[in-house]
Design a protein around this motif. Structure first.
Motif, PDB file in Angstrom:
ATOM      1  N   VAL A 167       0.718  14.961  -8.331  1.00  0.00           N
ATOM      2  CA  VAL A 167       0.733  14.233  -7.063  1.00  0.00           C
ATOM      3  C   VAL A 167       0.071  12.882  -7.249  1.00  0.00           C
ATOM      4  O   VAL A 167      -1.042  12.782  -7.776  1.00  0.00           O
ATOM      5  N   GLY A 168       0.755  11.837  -6.824  1.00  0.00           N
ATOM      6  CA  GLY A 168       0.174  10.508  -6.818  1.00  0.00           C
ATOM      7  C   GLY A 168      -0.394  10.189  -5.439  1.00  0.00           C
ATOM      8  O   GLY A 168       0.003  10.779  -4.438  1.00  0.00           O
ATOM      9  N   ARG A 169      -1.336   9.270  -5.397  1.00  0.00           N
ATOM     10  CA  ARG A 169      -1.931   8.862  -4.132  1.00  0.00           C
ATOM     11  C   ARG A 169      -2.205   7.371  -4.158  1.00  0.00           C
ATOM     12  O   ARG A 169      -2.695   6.830  -5.156  1.00  0.00           O
ATOM     13  N   THR A 170      -1.848   6.702  -3.078  1.00  0.00           N
ATOM     14  CA  THR A 170      -2.127   5.279  -2.974  1.00  0.00           C
ATOM     15  C   THR A 170      -2.575   4.958  -1.560  1.00  0.00           C
ATOM     16  O   THR A 170      -2.447   5.779  -0.648  1.00  0.00           O
ATOM     17  N   THR A 171      -3.107   3.767  -1.362  1.00  0.00           N
ATOM     18  CA  THR A 171      -3.625   3.344  -0.061  1.00  0.00           C
ATOM     19  C   THR A 171      -2.971   2.025   0.342  1.00  0.00           C
ATOM     20  O   THR A 171      -2.741   1.151  -0.490  1.00  0.00           O
ATOM     21  N   ARG A 172      -2.671   1.916   1.618  1.00  0.00           N
ATOM     22  CA  ARG A 172      -2.147   0.683   2.176  1.00  0.00           C
ATOM     23  C   ARG A 172      -3.003   0.280   3.379  1.00  0.00           C
ATOM     24  O   ARG A 172      -3.390   1.127   4.173  1.00  0.00           O
ATOM     25  N   HIS A 173      -3.262  -1.011   3.510  1.00  0.00           N
ATOM     26  CA  HIS A 173      -4.037  -1.523   4.640  1.00  0.00           C
ATOM     27  C   HIS A 173      -3.080  -2.279   5.566  1.00  0.00           C
ATOM     28  O   HIS A 173      -3.077  -3.508   5.625  1.00  0.00           O
ATOM     29  N   PHE A 174      -2.282  -1.521   6.292  1.00  0.00           N
ATOM     30  CA  PHE A 174      -1.340  -2.107   7.225  1.00  0.00           C
ATOM     31  C   PHE A 174      -2.072  -2.570   8.485  1.00  0.00           C
ATOM     32  O   PHE A 174      -3.190  -2.119   8.790  1.00  0.00           O
ATOM     33  N   VAL A 175      -1.417  -3.441   9.243  1.00  0.00           N
ATOM     34  CA  VAL A 175      -1.951  -3.929  10.513  1.00  0.00           C
ATOM     35  C   VAL A 175      -0.812  -3.990  11.517  1.00  0.00           C
ATOM     36  O   VAL A 175       0.310  -4.405  11.183  1.00  0.00           O
TER      37      VAL A 175
ATOM     38  N   ARG B 105      -3.161   6.489   3.852  1.00  0.00           N
ATOM     39  CA  ARG B 105      -3.112   7.188   2.561  1.00  0.00           C
ATOM     40  C   ARG B 105      -1.702   7.718   2.368  1.00  0.00           C
ATOM     41  O   ARG B 105      -1.126   8.304   3.291  1.00  0.00           O
ATOM     42  N   VAL B 106      -1.187   7.543   1.169  1.00  0.00           N
ATOM     43  CA  VAL B 106       0.170   7.992   0.862  1.00  0.00           C
ATOM     44  C   VAL B 106       0.129   8.901  -0.360  1.00  0.00           C
ATOM     45  O   VAL B 106      -0.425   8.529  -1.401  1.00  0.00           O
ATOM     46  N   TRP B 107       0.720  10.090  -0.220  1.00  0.00           N
ATOM     47  CA  TRP B 107       0.858  11.037  -1.317  1.00  0.00           C
ATOM     48  C   TRP B 107       2.334  11.136  -1.691  1.00  0.00           C
ATOM     49  O   TRP B 107       3.211  11.071  -0.824  1.00  0.00           O
ATOM     50  N   TYR B 108       2.614  11.357  -2.984  1.00  0.00           N
ATOM     51  CA  TYR B 108       4.015  11.358  -3.420  1.00  0.00           C
ATOM     52  C   TYR B 108       4.114  12.070  -4.768  1.00  0.00           C
ATOM     53  O   TYR B 108       3.121  12.227  -5.492  1.00  0.00           O
ATOM     54  N   PRO B 109       5.335  12.506  -5.138  1.00  0.00           N
ATOM     55  CA  PRO B 109       5.516  13.122  -6.454  1.00  0.00           C
ATOM     56  C   PRO B 109       5.360  12.079  -7.553  1.00  0.00           C
ATOM     57  O   PRO B 109       6.012  11.036  -7.527  1.00  0.00           O
ATOM     58  N   ALA B 110       4.472  12.362  -8.510  1.00  0.00           N
ATOM     59  CA  ALA B 110       4.164  11.404  -9.576  1.00  0.00           C
ATOM     60  C   ALA B 110       4.850  11.811 -10.885  1.00  0.00           C
ATOM     61  O   ALA B 110       5.358  12.925 -11.034  1.00  0.00           O
TER      62      ALA B 110
END
Length: 361
Positions: free
Chosen positions: A28-36, A54-59
């Motif tokens: 599992v991959g994880r990344t972060t986005r700072h949307f507004v 926070r976004v999780w996805y198949p890595a």
């Protein structure tokens, strides 16, 4: 040979660490986005509304995952900013946390879905999340703002230079817990009129749906002063009469959804997408019987599952040993293994979402 108590503790910690390091077949991959959201202000009325996500996805296979923990909670294992498994488009689930919590609290569900090919994105709802320096009353009493967070989140994800190309726009669903459970129902059409909530709670102030959690540091009666003096709250309350339904959402998974007893039941009857509701029969925050009766009477495409022996906070992330010692209110699961509850709930979610977010032929 008898082992010294301290040595036993060290052995247990090491054994647990080794078990946590087991390699998944699908990492599992994880990344972060700072949307507004620039169409709404923050609760101070100064800047756009933040949507930390926070976004999780198949890595990619073989990528190394690491443990993620904060405070007294353990948020599972994932690989920060790992490459995607492949170029395939994935179904998307937007995730809504419980009141005062964070997207990370539902990492157990996000990881379980990501290992099965889903992208899962959870926003920390501004003013109602432990990831910020302070809570704001508006974040607790205007769940329509949370539903709008999720709609804007879908927009931002689809426009993202990396994530947008990975989402199958024909397969988008929503999942949430507690106030997040109501928030995802609001995304499907449910509505909670603030005036009606206040009027009802003036008559029965001590029922669970009329008592704000301790972290709110306020009561429903404090809303009146905000209506008179706070421009950001006034604007958000004014939006409260507007629909929050998002036609892109094709299925909703709601765990222990809060506030159904004070919602507009006519709007519940308009929800046309399939819904799965999970309730714990030991839940003191979301009373099972009245919530179940509302689901059965008004959600025409809903399935209802009751989990035996499960309390409200069993849906939160697993706790560290410090949490079990010093944060018992959040970490106690009434004798039920929290990890087993997560496995059962994730399995039900996966079965439901697979059935209703099928790939178009």
């Amino acid at each position: 040979m008898n082992r010294h108590p301290l040595a036993s503790l060290v052995f247990l910690v090491l054994a647990t660490a080794c078990a946590d390091a087991a390699v998944r077949v699908q990492p599992v991959g994880r990344t972060t986005r700072h949307f507004v959201d620039s169409s709404r202000t923050d609760w101070d009325g100064r800047f756009g509304r933040p949507l930390v996500t926070r976004v999780w996805y198949p890595a990619r296979a073989g990528i190394a995952e690491s443990t993620w923990a904060a405070g007294v909670f353990r948020f599972g294992r994932s690989a920060p900013d790992a490459p995607f498994a492949d170029d395939a488009r994935c179904p998307l689930i937007v995730l809504s946390h419980g009141t005062g919590g964070s997207a990370a609290q539902l990492s157990w569900l996000a990881e379980a879905l990501a290992t099965e090919g889903f992208i899962v994105a959870g926003v920390d709802h501004h003013g109602n999340t432990a990831t910020e320096a302070a809570y704001r009353l508006g974040g607790f009493v205007l769940p329509g703002e949370r539903a709008r967070d999720l709609s804007v989140l879908v927009d931002r994800l689809l426009a993202d230079s990396l994530l947008g190309a990975r989402v199958d726009t024909s397969r988008i669903g929503a999942a949430g817990f507690s106030l997040g459970g109501f928030s995802v129902l609001a995304l499907a059409g449910a509505h909670l009129p603030l005036d009606g909530w206040q009027r009802r709670c003036n008559l029965e102030p001590n029922v669970p749906w009329c008592v704000l959690p301790p972290e709110a540091s306020s009561t429903l009666r404090d809303i009146d002063s905000l209506r008179r003096s706070d421009a950001a709250f006034q604007a958000a309350a004014s939006r409260g009469s507007e629909a929050t339904q998002d036609a892109r959402i094709a299925a909703v998974f709601a765990m222990a959804p809060a506030l159904l007893p004070v919602s507009d039941t006519l709007t519940l009857r308009t929800i046309s997408v399939p819904v799965l509701v999970l309730l714990g029969d030991e839940d003191k925050q979301v009373p099972q019987e009245i919530t179940a009766s509302i689901v059965t009477a008004h959600l025409r495409r809903a399935q209802l599952l009751r989990l035996q022996g499960v309390s409200h906070y069993a849906f939160l992330a697993e706790c560290s040993w410090r949490g079990r010692l010093f944060a018992r209110a959040l970490c106690a699961s009434e004798g039920v293994d929290r990890g087993e509850v997560h496995v059962r709930a994730a399995r039900e979610a996966l079965t439901f979402l697979r059935a209703h977010l099928r790939r178009a032929d």
